[in-house]
Design a protein around this motif. Structure first.
Motif, PDB file in Angstrom:
ATOM      1  N   ARG A   1       0.558  -0.933   0.206  1.00  0.00           N
ATOM      2  CA  ARG A   1      -0.414   0.312   0.114  1.00  0.00           C
ATOM      3  C   ARG A   1       1.293   1.370   0.315  1.00  0.00           C
ATOM      4  O   ARG A   1       2.679   1.699   0.698  1.00  0.00           O
ATOM      5  CB  ARG A   1      -0.825  -0.026   0.594  1.00  0.00           C
ATOM      6  N   ILE A   2       0.010   2.548  -1.044  1.00  0.00           N
ATOM      7  CA  ILE A   2       1.333   3.494  -0.534  1.00  0.00           C
ATOM      8  C   ILE A   2       0.424   4.547  -0.109  1.00  0.00           C
ATOM      9  O   ILE A   2      -0.163   5.186  -1.385  1.00  0.00           O
ATOM     10  CB  ILE A   2       1.865   3.352  -2.265  1.00  0.00           C
ATOM     11  N   ASP A   3       0.799   4.943   0.261  1.00  0.00           N
ATOM     12  CA  ASP A   3       0.459   5.685   1.035  1.00  0.00           C
ATOM     13  C   ASP A   3       1.460   7.796   0.703  1.00  0.00           C
ATOM     14  O   ASP A   3       2.419   7.261   0.450  1.00  0.00           O
ATOM     15  CB  ASP A   3       0.137   6.297   2.340  1.00  0.00           C
ATOM     16  N   GLU A   4       1.327   8.351   0.657  1.00  0.00           N
ATOM     17  CA  GLU A   4       2.358   9.884   0.637  1.00  0.00           C
ATOM     18  C   GLU A   4       3.788   9.223   0.776  1.00  0.00           C
ATOM     19  O   GLU A   4       4.391   9.290  -0.630  1.00  0.00           O
ATOM     20  CB  GLU A   4       1.877  10.943   1.079  1.00  0.00           C
ATOM     21  N   HIS A   5       3.812   9.231   1.776  1.00  0.00           N
ATOM     22  CA  HIS A   5       5.625   9.208   1.348  1.00  0.00           C
ATOM     23  C   HIS A   5       6.025   7.524   2.361  1.00  0.00           C
ATOM     24  O   HIS A   5       6.516   7.494   2.536  1.00  0.00           O
ATOM     25  CB  HIS A   5       6.079  10.600   2.327  1.00  0.00           C
ATOM     26  N   LEU A   6       5.258   7.434   2.281  1.00  0.00           N
ATOM     27  CA  LEU A   6       5.092   5.711   3.574  1.00  0.00           C
ATOM     28  C   LEU A   6       4.624   4.316   2.586  1.00  0.00           C
ATOM     29  O   LEU A   6       3.232   4.411   2.033  1.00  0.00           O
ATOM     30  CB  LEU A   6       4.113   6.006   4.940  1.00  0.00           C
ATOM     31  N   LEU A   7       5.342   3.610   2.837  1.00  0.00           N
ATOM     32  CA  LEU A   7       4.729   2.050   1.888  1.00  0.00           C
ATOM     33  C   LEU A   7       4.654   1.366   3.303  1.00  0.00           C
ATOM     34  O   LEU A   7       5.576   1.033   3.829  1.00  0.00           O
ATOM     35  CB  LEU A   7       6.890   1.315   1.419  1.00  0.00           C
ATOM     36  N   LYS A   8       3.296   0.570   3.034  1.00  0.00           N
ATOM     37  CA  LYS A   8       2.623  -0.355   3.961  1.00  0.00           C
ATOM     38  C   LYS A   8       3.191  -1.918   3.081  1.00  0.00           C
ATOM     39  O   LYS A   8       2.304  -1.696   2.139  1.00  0.00           O
ATOM     40  CB  LYS A   8       1.717  -0.339   4.929  1.00  0.00           C
ATOM     41  N   GLY A   9       3.744  -3.357   3.904  1.00  0.00           N
ATOM     42  CA  GLY A   9       3.571  -4.209   3.012  1.00  0.00           C
ATOM     43  C   GLY A   9       3.458  -5.187   3.954  1.00  0.00           C
ATOM     44  O   GLY A   9       2.993  -5.045   4.824  1.00  0.00           O
ATOM     45  N   GLY A  10       2.598  -6.462   3.056  1.00  0.00           N
ATOM     46  CA  GLY A  10       2.077  -6.899   3.882  1.00  0.00           C
ATOM     47  C   GLY A  10       2.127  -8.432   3.106  1.00  0.00           C
ATOM     48  O   GLY A  10       2.237  -8.139   1.807  1.00  0.00           O
ATOM     49  N   VAL A  11       2.015  -9.697   4.054  1.00  0.00           N
ATOM     50  CA  VAL A  11       2.077 -10.661   2.732  1.00  0.00           C
ATOM     51  C   VAL A  11       1.400 -12.271   3.913  1.00  0.00           C
ATOM     52  O   VAL A  11       1.981 -12.786   5.431  1.00  0.00           O
ATOM     53  CB  VAL A  11       3.751 -11.309   2.627  1.00  0.00           C
ATOM     54  N   ASP A  12       1.756 -13.217   3.241  1.00  0.00           N
ATOM     55  CA  ASP A  12       0.580 -14.806   3.847  1.00  0.00           C
ATOM     56  C   ASP A  12       1.878 -15.260   4.450  1.00  0.00           C
ATOM     57  O   ASP A  12       2.986 -15.919   3.604  1.00  0.00           O
ATOM     58  CB  ASP A  12       0.177 -15.121   2.905  1.00  0.00           C
ATOM     59  N   PRO A  13       2.281 -15.509   5.787  1.00  0.00           N
ATOM     60  CA  PRO A  13       3.233 -15.962   5.773  1.00  0.00           C
ATOM     61  C   PRO A  13       3.349 -17.563   6.146  1.00  0.00           C
ATOM     62  O   PRO A  13       4.288 -17.790   5.889  1.00  0.00           O
ATOM     63  CB  PRO A  13       3.006 -15.724   7.612  1.00  0.00           C
ATOM     64  N   ARG A  14       2.520 -18.016   5.317  1.00  0.00           N
ATOM     65  CA  ARG A  14       2.599 -19.006   4.713  1.00  0.00           C
ATOM     66  C   ARG A  14       3.276 -20.168   3.706  1.00  0.00           C
ATOM     67  O   ARG A  14       3.167 -20.559   3.070  1.00  0.00           O
ATOM     68  CB  ARG A  14       1.019 -19.833   4.912  1.00  0.00           C
ATOM     69  N   GLY A  15       3.247 -18.406   2.649  1.00  0.00           N
ATOM     70  CA  GLY A  15       3.726 -18.737   1.687  1.00  0.00           C
ATOM     71  C   GLY A  15       5.475 -18.517   1.374  1.00  0.00           C
ATOM     72  O   GLY A  15       6.144 -18.313   2.465  1.00  0.00           O
ATOM     73  N   HIS A  16       6.055 -18.495   0.060  1.00  0.00           N
ATOM     74  CA  HIS A  16       6.793 -18.168   0.433  1.00  0.00           C
ATOM     75  C   HIS A  16       7.328 -16.769  -0.198  1.00  0.00           C
ATOM     76  O   HIS A  16       8.548 -16.742  -1.075  1.00  0.00           O
ATOM     77  CB  HIS A  16       7.619 -19.017  -0.659  1.00  0.00           C
ATOM     78  N   GLY A  17       6.357 -15.725  -0.213  1.00  0.00           N
ATOM     79  CA  GLY A  17       6.061 -14.765  -0.989  1.00  0.00           C
ATOM     80  C   GLY A  17       7.016 -13.475  -0.313  1.00  0.00           C
ATOM     81  O   GLY A  17       7.228 -13.957   1.317  1.00  0.00           O
ATOM     82  N   ALA A  18       6.814 -12.328  -0.347  1.00  0.00           N
ATOM     83  CA  ALA A  18       7.482 -10.620   0.041  1.00  0.00           C
ATOM     84  C   ALA A  18       6.645 -10.036  -0.265  1.00  0.00           C
ATOM     85  O   ALA A  18       6.781  -9.877  -1.620  1.00  0.00           O
ATOM     86  CB  ALA A  18       8.748 -10.924   0.155  1.00  0.00           C
ATOM     87  N   ALA A  19       6.601  -9.443   0.312  1.00  0.00           N
ATOM     88  CA  ALA A  19       6.088  -7.310  -0.424  1.00  0.00           C
ATOM     89  C   ALA A  19       7.426  -6.802   0.004  1.00  0.00           C
ATOM     90  O   ALA A  19       7.445  -6.159   1.236  1.00  0.00           O
ATOM     91  CB  ALA A  19       4.727  -7.098   0.568  1.00  0.00           C
ATOM     92  N   VAL A  20       8.140  -6.120  -1.514  1.00  0.00           N
ATOM     93  CA  VAL A  20       9.002  -5.758  -0.790  1.00  0.00           C
ATOM     94  C   VAL A  20       8.632  -4.389  -1.375  1.00  0.00           C
ATOM     95  O   VAL A  20       8.583  -4.444  -2.912  1.00  0.00           O
ATOM     96  CB  VAL A  20      10.272  -5.822  -1.479  1.00  0.00           C
ATOM     97  N   GLY A  21       9.784  -3.281  -1.016  1.00  0.00           N
ATOM     98  CA  GLY A  21       8.884  -2.241  -1.788  1.00  0.00           C
ATOM     99  C   GLY A  21      10.196  -1.154  -1.542  1.00  0.00           C
ATOM    100  O   GLY A  21      10.958  -1.347  -0.927  1.00  0.00           O
TER     101      GLY A  21
END
Length: 54
Positions: free
Chosen positions: A33-53
């Motif tokens: 999620r992109i708010d003006e000057h802040l990136l917020k990431g979330g990921v399902d911890p059961r998977g192998h993915g990542a939310a990277v900004g």
């Protein structure tokens, strides 16, 4: 998903397949999620993915 909701979706013409509580068939979501000057990431911890900004 409750039995009632499953039946309602089936009545509407959706294909519904019941699987175990956690099954590799189900997708694993990541989001940023992109708010003006802040990136917020979330990921399902059961998977192998990542939310990277950057």
């Amino acid at each position: 998903m409750s039995k009632r909701r499953r039946l309602t979706n089936q009545e509407r013409g959706h294909h519904v397949e019941v699987v175990e509580e956690f099954d590799g068939v189900i997708c694993h979501d990541q989001a940023i999620r992109i708010d003006e000057h802040l990136l917020k990431g979330g990921v399902d911890p059961r998977g192998h993915g990542a939310a990277v900004g950057s």
